[in-house]
Design a protein around this motif. Structure first.
Motif, short mmCIF file in Angstrom:
data_model
loop_
_atom_site.label_atom_id
_atom_site.label_comp_id
_atom_site.label_asym_id
_atom_site.label_seq_id
_atom_site.Cartn_x
_atom_site.Cartn_y
_atom_site.Cartn_z
N THR A 194 0.43 32.78 20.10
CA THR A 194 1.46 32.12 19.31
C THR A 194 2.84 32.37 19.91
O THR A 194 3.07 33.39 20.59
N ASN A 252 4.01 28.27 13.54
CA ASN A 252 2.74 27.58 13.74
C ASN A 252 2.58 27.01 15.14
O ASN A 252 1.72 26.16 15.38
N GLY A 304 1.92 27.47 19.36
CA GLY A 304 1.17 28.36 20.25
C GLY A 304 1.06 27.80 21.65
O GLY A 304 1.34 26.62 21.89
N ILE A 340 0.93 35.39 10.48
CA ILE A 340 1.32 34.95 11.82
C ILE A 340 1.31 36.14 12.77
O ILE A 340 1.60 35.98 13.92
#
Length: 265
Positions: free
Chosen positions: A102, A202, A204, A265
């Motif tokens: 990420t 969100n 990556g 996360i």
């Protein structure tokens, strides 16, 4: 109560999970290792389960097996045969899975210096000291000219001018030499907390590792929790990528729940 045996310090006593076996033996998973409570003297005893990992994120007990989950791996011990003898389980990624790092994780290891190992962390620590030095010298350079207008004593004026000159000279030199480091730490740091965190939470970057290293890289620093579903005889593995499930023998690839909330996360 029940703190004897644990190293002193709040970080050393961060307990992330507790389990009780059928023999009423209590195990605790902490930030710095696995501990077992000795019933005789009511003291915690450290249990070695890995040579290079000690950050325990979760514990689970079922069928006389103790599972110890770290952020990278899963270790299993059969308590009825050889208590404390742990074997690293191979967590087979889902079929067709491609490891991904990420943006948050990338910025984190850059910001902390972790990407370069211990030398990188020391350099970032040095960056913190440099930031402190620049703050102090900058404050002096800003304050002293105002003081000079109020001070009439020439000797004091001379001393203040020397200090001000020193502060300006080394503020400039150190700032120039550490410019790249401070920009890197500052830029990556703003994305580790809201509101800029939302921009990378969100996102990556896909990785294409050697097939032999796929298992290691796919789960690295992504494991968060582990729970046993007695009704279906399944293990539920919570990760930063979502929740996966598998049988208790780990002989099949993990499967992903398609509909689920975000874990971490």
């Amino acid at each position: 109560p029940l703190m004897e045996g644990l190293p002193k310090g709040s970080d050393n006593r961060k307990v992330f999970d507790l389990v009780v076996t059928k023999d009423n033996i209590l195990y605790a998973g902490t930030r710095f290792g696995l501990y077992r409570l000795n019933d005789i003297n009511a003291e915690w005893e450290k249990i070695e389960f890995s040579e290079d990992e000690e950050y325990v994120t979760a514990l689970e007990y079922f069928n006389d097996s103790l599972c110890v989950l770290t952020r990278n791996s899963l270790f299993v011990a059969m308590l009825n045969d050889s208590p404390g003898s742990f074997i690293k389980a191979e967590l087979i990624p889902p079929i067709g899975a491609k490891p991904e790092i990420t943006i948050f994780r990338l910025f984190w290891i850059l910001h902390s210096g972790e990407i370069f190992g211990i030398p990188g962390r020391l350099i970032v620590d040095l960056g913190g000291l440099i930031m402190l030095f620049l703050s102090i010298t900058g404050f002096l350079y800003f304050l002293f000219p105002k003081l000079l207008r109020r001070i009439k004593n020439k000797n004091r004026q001379i001393r203040i001018k020397r200090i001000n000159k020193f502060a300006f000279k080394w503020h400039l030199k150190v700032g120039i030499l550490s410019f790249v480091l401070l920009i890197l730490v500052g830029f990556t740091g703003i994305f580790l907390r809201p509101p800029f965190l939302i921009l990378v939470a969100n996102s990556g970057i896909s990785q294409n590792p050697n097939p032999e290293k796929l298992v290691t890289i796919f789960w690295e620093d992504k494991l968060r929790d582990l729970r046993y579903d007695k009704e279906r005889n399944l293990l539920l593995l919570a990760t930063s990528m979502g929740i996966f499930y598998n049988n208790t023998d780990f002989d099949q690839p993990f499967q992903y729940f398609k509909s689920q909330p975000t874990i971490s996360i």
